[in-house]
Design an enzyme around this catalytic site. Structure first.
Site, PDB file in Angstrom:
ATOM      1  N   SER A 101       0.860  -1.187   0.000  1.00 20.16           N
ATOM      2  CA  SER A 101       0.000   0.000   0.000  1.00 20.16           C
ATOM      3  C   SER A 101       0.888   1.225   0.000  1.00 20.16           C
ATOM      4  O   SER A 101       2.056   1.178   0.381  1.00 20.16           O
ATOM      5  CB  SER A 101      -0.917  -0.010   1.223  1.00 20.16           C
ATOM      6  OG  SER A 101      -0.475   0.927   2.174  1.00 20.16           O
ATOM      7  N   LYS A 102       0.303   2.354  -0.452  1.00 16.31           N
ATOM      8  CA  LYS A 102       1.137   3.547  -0.544  1.00 16.31           C
ATOM      9  C   LYS A 102       1.571   4.050   0.824  1.00 16.31           C
ATOM     10  O   LYS A 102       2.527   4.789   0.950  1.00 16.31           O
ATOM     11  CB  LYS A 102       0.469   4.641  -1.364  1.00 16.31           C
ATOM     12  CG  LYS A 102      -0.951   4.958  -1.016  1.00 16.31           C
ATOM     13  CD  LYS A 102      -1.476   6.022  -1.968  1.00 16.31           C
ATOM     14  CE  LYS A 102      -2.930   5.769  -2.333  1.00 16.31           C
ATOM     15  NZ  LYS A 102      -3.382   6.562  -3.434  1.00 16.31           N
ATOM     16  N   ARG A 103       0.875   3.603   1.856  1.00 14.36           N
ATOM     17  CA  ARG A 103       1.252   4.040   3.197  1.00 14.36           C
ATOM     18  C   ARG A 103       2.325   3.146   3.820  1.00 14.36           C
ATOM     19  O   ARG A 103       2.892   3.457   4.855  1.00 14.36           O
ATOM     20  CB  ARG A 103       0.015   4.093   4.101  1.00 14.36           C
ATOM     21  CG  ARG A 103      -0.721   5.411   3.986  1.00 14.36           C
ATOM     22  CD  ARG A 103      -2.107   5.329   4.577  1.00 14.36           C
ATOM     23  NE  ARG A 103      -2.982   4.488   3.757  1.00 14.36           N
ATOM     24  CZ  ARG A 103      -3.591   4.917   2.654  1.00 14.36           C
ATOM     25  NH1 ARG A 103      -3.429   6.147   2.249  1.00 14.36           N
ATOM     26  NH2 ARG A 103      -4.356   4.100   1.947  1.00 14.36           N
TER      27      ARG A 103
END
Ligand code: GLU
Ligand code: ZN
Length: 491
Positions: A260-262
């Site tokens: 995920s981008k996080r």
């Protein structure tokens, strides 16, 4: 497929820090454009004022430049479809939304969030598709007026066709979406703000994009966009063609979960700060869904451009493998010209990365050892620990190294080594001979004999080749450090 010149786009939203998924998308679009001699449009999708930030926009541009990408249209370069920031194109979207409504492709929906939620629940309970039910599709003017008098404010919804949408994905082949799975969707908020669902295809149409290459996470919006393009063609927005779509495979991170981008592992800044070189990072990211050949993982960007095409992209999820990324990066560091390597190390040889005072840094001494360091680094930030013995007044204190090297007998060896070193010509070969001779007097092979010398002088058990290091460090400083170690051992 159309033989029109290739026009692709990279269109991130400036939210948060750039992540590797974004870079992979940029890379594939850029390589595709360059391979086909086409045009890369860089567009900023900043219509979400609550999430977009100027800082993130600046970071995006800076990251793209750092990676070495260029674009033919977009921020800083302009182009025939300017502006390329969606926040500056609001009039266009308002106009298109109005025309879509006039032509019957879109309508006002007065349903409140609570009503929608209630009906969704009911549909779910009845085992029916739970998307928007089309309640406002055929409102009469009187019904709309009545809603307004109640103080309701409408959103604008796009009217999906009642037949399936079929298209041939360039990566995944033919895909069909049934109408019940693609309900009418909002394109303008009640406050008049246009949504991604509208602005993204409108700009693709106006900017005459021929191929949309993007992550698989956006696949579900594709049938809606295709329906919207057809409507746009009807009302004369754009040149009337629908782009071809290719959805790039998911990237899986730790534990086989979607990266995920996080995820901290996904942050581009992390790789940059650790000293990945752009060529190494791009080489690695290219392998997330593509390969140059079965037996070559390491290649330059020009080779990628020459070979890259979308039909070589694999639909299977790709796995992000940090070890492999590091190994490829190390190869790219090794492949650099020494002068480029020296220049690339510079940020890590200065504050705040380097623990020595700026005036202690000696570029000449560094250049002498740089070729030896170049073959050993995985990431550029490792350079600091490899050469700190040159620029710190005293070697670093590393307890573990000291304990490991300074076993009983180390003092006797060091004393002899000091004598031999003091008498030696100051070049690597002679210094090595001095330590060999000292070792022999104590029945120690070179490997064992040099360990205490290394720790005395550099503070660490591992590092650059020792005798070249001593040569560059110089006689005086070397002997002083051996003396200091002897004093510490005697204390
Ligand atoms: N702004 C969208 C995003 O960053 C772009 C999606 C697309 O490529 O169509 O997710
Ligand atoms: Zn409604």
């Amino acid at each position: 497929m159309a033989s029109a010149p290739v026009r692709v786009r990279f269109c991130p939203s400036p939210t948060g820090n750039p992540h590797v998924g974004l870079v992979r998308t940029a890379l594939f679009n850029w390589a595709f454009a360059r391979h086909h001699g086409g045009t890369l449009v860089f567009r900023i999708e900043d219509t979400d004022a609550a999430r977009d930030s100027e800082e993130s926009y600046e970071q995006l541009l800076d990251s793209m430049r750092w990676l070495g990408f260029d674009w033919d249209e977009g921020p800083e370069v302009g182009g025939p479809h300017a502006p390329y920031r969606q926040s500056q194109r609001m009039d266009i979207y308002a106009d298109v939304a109005r025309r879509l409504q006039e032509a019957g492709h879109a309508y006002e929906c007065y349903c409140t969030t609570e009503e929608l939620e209630q009906r969704r629940e009911a549909a779910r309970a009845a085992g029916k598709p739970s998307g928007y039910d089309g309640a406002c599709r055929e409102l009469t003017a009187e019904q709309a007026d009545a809603h307004r008098r109640e103080g309701r404010e409408p959103i604008v919804r796009f009217r999906m066709p009642d037949e399936p949408v079929t298209f041939t994905d360039l990566v995944r082949g033919e895909l069909t979406f049934a109408p019940e799975n693609v309900p009418d969707f909002g394109i303008v908020r009640a406050n008049g703000a246009p949504l991604y669902t509208l602005v993204n295809p409108v700009d693709d149409a106006l900017m005459e994009i021929t191929h949309v290459l993007r992550g698989e996470d956006l696949l579900s919006s594709t049938p809606r966009q295709i329906a919207l393009y057809r409507a746009l063609a009807e009302i004369g927005v754009g040149n009337g063609t629908t782009p071809a779509f290719g959805h790039l495979p998911y990237v899986m991170g730790e534990g086989n979960k979607k990266l995920s981008k996080r995820d901290p592992q996904a942050s581009l800044n992390l790789y940059r700060e650790r000293g990945f070189v752009p060529a190494g990072l791009l080489n690695y990211l290219s392998l997330l869904g593509w390969s140059l050949s079965a037996d070559r993982d390491v290649f330059g960007i020009d080779e990628m451009v020459a070979a890259f095409d979308i039909d070589g992209v694999n639909a299977n999820p790709a796995r992000f493998d940090l070890k492999k990324a590091e190994a490829i990066n190390a190869d790219h560091i090794r492949m650099m010209d020494v002068a480029d390597f020296v220049a690339a190390c510079e940020p890590w040889l200065k504050a705040p990365h380097a623990p020595w005072a700026p005036e202690k840094f000696d570029p000449k001494a560094f250049e002498e050892l740089a070729p030896l360091a170049q073959t050993r680094l995985t990431v550029l930030s490792d350079i600091t620990a490899n050469v700190d013995f040159l620029f710190l007044d005293e070697p670093v204190e590393d307890e573990a190294s000291w304990t490991k090297a300074m076993k009983p007998g180390a003092d006797a060896l060091l004393k002899t080594a000091r004598e031999k070193l003091a008498d030696a010509d100051w070049n690597a070969e002679a210094l090595k001979q001095a330590v060999i001779t000292a070792g022999e007097e104590h029945g120690l092979k070179l490997g064992k004999a040099q360990a205490p010398v290394r720790v005395a002088v550099t503070g660490r058990t591992v590092g650059l080749p020792l005798f070249e290091s001593l040569e560059v460090l110089g006689r005086e400083r070397t002997l002083a450090r051996v003396d200091a170690a002897l004093a510490k051992l005697a204390a």
